[in-house]
Motif scaffolding. Structure first.
Motif, PDB file in Angstrom:
ATOM      1  N   GLU A 141      -1.730   9.805 -17.774  1.00 21.13           N
ATOM      2  CA  GLU A 141      -1.865  10.264 -19.163  1.00 21.13           C
ATOM      3  C   GLU A 141      -2.672  11.552 -19.280  1.00 21.13           C
ATOM      4  O   GLU A 141      -2.659  12.204 -20.332  1.00 21.13           O
ATOM      5  CB  GLU A 141      -2.481   9.171 -20.035  1.00 21.13           C
ATOM      6  N   GLN A 142      -3.374  11.928 -18.222  1.00 20.04           N
ATOM      7  CA  GLN A 142      -4.142  13.176 -18.228  1.00 20.04           C
ATOM      8  C   GLN A 142      -3.422  14.309 -17.502  1.00 20.04           C
ATOM      9  O   GLN A 142      -3.978  15.394 -17.341  1.00 20.04           O
ATOM     10  CB  GLN A 142      -5.512  12.943 -17.606  1.00 20.04           C
ATOM     11  N   CYS A 143      -2.193  14.065 -17.059  1.00 16.32           N
ATOM     12  CA  CYS A 143      -1.422  15.086 -16.355  1.00 16.32           C
ATOM     13  C   CYS A 143      -0.392  15.711 -17.294  1.00 16.32           C
ATOM     14  O   CYS A 143      -0.104  15.192 -18.364  1.00 16.32           O
ATOM     15  CB  CYS A 143      -0.745  14.469 -15.130  1.00 16.32           C
ATOM     16  N   ASP A 148       4.404  19.575 -22.354  1.00 17.71           N
ATOM     17  CA  ASP A 148       3.226  20.442 -22.405  1.00 17.71           C
ATOM     18  C   ASP A 148       3.523  21.862 -21.926  1.00 17.71           C
ATOM     19  O   ASP A 148       2.623  22.708 -21.930  1.00 17.71           O
ATOM     20  CB  ASP A 148       2.108  19.856 -21.525  1.00 17.71           C
ATOM     21  N   TYR A 149       4.752  22.137 -21.497  1.00 19.36           N
ATOM     22  CA  TYR A 149       5.076  23.466 -20.983  1.00 19.36           C
ATOM     23  C   TYR A 149       4.879  24.501 -22.083  1.00 19.36           C
ATOM     24  O   TYR A 149       5.333  24.293 -23.220  1.00 19.36           O
ATOM     25  CB  TYR A 149       6.514  23.479 -20.480  1.00 19.36           C
ATOM     26  N   ASP A 164      10.610  11.631 -15.099  1.00 15.89           N
ATOM     27  CA  ASP A 164       9.316  11.441 -15.749  1.00 15.89           C
ATOM     28  C   ASP A 164       8.282  12.008 -14.784  1.00 15.89           C
ATOM     29  O   ASP A 164       7.767  11.314 -13.914  1.00 15.89           O
ATOM     30  CB  ASP A 164       9.058   9.959 -16.015  1.00 15.89           C
ATOM     31  N   LEU A 165       8.016  13.296 -14.920  1.00 15.73           N
ATOM     32  CA  LEU A 165       7.149  14.019 -14.001  1.00 15.73           C
ATOM     33  C   LEU A 165       5.881  14.433 -14.732  1.00 15.73           C
ATOM     34  O   LEU A 165       5.942  15.063 -15.792  1.00 15.73           O
ATOM     35  CB  LEU A 165       7.870  15.251 -13.459  1.00 15.73           C
ATOM     36  N   ARG A 166       4.739  14.065 -14.165  1.00 16.17           N
ATOM     37  CA  ARG A 166       3.438  14.433 -14.733  1.00 16.17           C
ATOM     38  C   ARG A 166       2.651  15.184 -13.651  1.00 16.17           C
ATOM     39  O   ARG A 166       2.227  14.590 -12.656  1.00 16.17           O
ATOM     40  CB  ARG A 166       2.658  13.182 -15.161  1.00 16.17           C
ATOM     41  N   TRP A 188       2.712  12.756 -10.572  1.00 15.17           N
ATOM     42  CA  TRP A 188       3.263  11.415 -10.695  1.00 15.17           C
ATOM     43  C   TRP A 188       4.754  11.564 -10.992  1.00 15.17           C
ATOM     44  O   TRP A 188       5.149  12.409 -11.810  1.00 15.17           O
ATOM     45  CB  TRP A 188       2.610  10.664 -11.846  1.00 15.17           C
ATOM     46  N   LEU A 189       5.588  10.749 -10.349  1.00 19.38           N
ATOM     47  CA  LEU A 189       7.025  10.932 -10.499  1.00 19.38           C
ATOM     48  C   LEU A 189       7.731   9.605 -10.692  1.00 19.38           C
ATOM     49  O   LEU A 189       7.470   8.626  -9.991  1.00 19.38           O
ATOM     50  CB  LEU A 189       7.597  11.631  -9.262  1.00 19.38           C
ATOM     51  N   GLY A 190       8.631   9.591 -11.650  1.00 19.40           N
ATOM     52  CA  GLY A 190       9.553   8.483 -11.854  1.00 19.40           C
ATOM     53  C   GLY A 190      10.833   9.033 -12.439  1.00 19.40           C
ATOM     54  O   GLY A 190      10.941  10.233 -12.711  1.00 19.40           O
TER      55      GLY A 190
END
Length: 280
Positions: A141-143, A148-149, A164-166, A188-190
């Motif tokens: 949640e902090q990534c 946010d681009y 779902d990339l953070r 983080w990747l999904g």
């Protein structure tokens, strides 16, 4: 081997990497534009398509090591994968596969050539001796996500809508014009539809993050020349942590070393690729 899931129940990744048997050793595919970066399709996505065809050709279920040479850019649309068994042993089998497309001139062109060894990851023992450590990153949640681009999510590549990339903020300086120069990318990747990772999707995941060239101050397309993936274990359910590093950019080429860790803190995939970088 027929697909066991219907079109309605399969995830987007499974639909978009599906292949249809035309004859022994020949599979047809419809490559989806949803996995594009600009006009070319992502190399990891394409590797998963080839990996699926090999999984239907070889007697073992899981990719252990896959090496791909990318001969030319691949576009969305029809393609054919031709695969062949080189050797089938009791615990491992090895095969080759090539992806072809027909160009505007009507001639068939080979886009990718693969040599791979398959086995059964579920049959491996429990003895694990790993000196590597999972990457230290902020909570998901902090990534930073595509939302946010700075230029907005619509300015990101088409593939980002499937993921779902953070990204770790420490590796996102490039997005605001302040690259770190360290040649690192972590995240983080999904999959965006919630499908859990499996050995086949790990072939895509190794090439899913933005290129480390961005954090080295470069921009533009970074096409893969060669990519080798080692799948070490079936991942536990949950998001993956992906760490990408580059130690040497020289002569317009760079390497990217990737580690992928699952939610159980197990190193499930390693890869190295050689890529071409655009030098200003």
């Amino acid at each position: 081997m027929p697909d066991t899931l219907s079109e309605a129940t399969r995830s987007e990744f499974d639909r978009d990497t599906s292949v249809r048997l035309r004859e022994p050793g020949v599979h047809d595919a419809d490559l989806s534009p949803g996995w594009a970066i600009g006009h070319a399709l992502n190399g990891g996505y394409l590797l998963a398509v080839l990996g699926r065809a090999l999984g239907k050709t070889l007697p073992h279920p899981d990719p252990f090591t896959v090496t791909a040479h990318y001969l030319s850019a691949t576009a969305a649309g029809p393609a054919v994968v031709r695969s062949e068994t080189a050797r089938a042993g009791r615990t491992l089998s090895t095969g080759t596969a090539s992806l072809f497309q027909t160009g505007a001139d009507g001639e068939e062109a080979e886009r990718i050539r693969v040599l791979a060894t398959y086995g059964d990851l579920g049959a491996l023992g429990d003895d694990v001796r790993t000196s590597a450590k999972p990457p230290i990153m902020p909570p998901r949640e902090q990534c930073f996500s595509a939302q946010d681009y700075p230029a907005g999510p619509d300015a990101t590549p088409e593939i980002s809508k499937r993921l779902d990339l953070r990204l770790d903020p420490a590796t996102c300086g490039w997005a605001v014009g302040a690259p770190s120069g360290r040649g690192e990318m972590r995240g983080w990747l999904g999959l965006a539809d919630g499908r859990d990772a499996d050995p086949l999707s790990l072939l895509m995941a190794v090439d899913a993050l933005p290129p480390t060239a961005f954090e080295l101050g470069l921009s533009g397309w970074v096409p893969t020349v060669e990519l080798t993936v080692h799948v070490r274990a079936r991942p536990a359910p949950g998001p993956l942590r992906v760490c990408v590093t580059t130690a040497n950019l020289a002569g317009g080429f760079l390497e990217e070393d990737v580690q992928i860790w699952d939610s159980a803190d197990r190193l499930v995939t390693q890869s190295r690729q050689l890529a071409r970088a655009k030098l200003d």
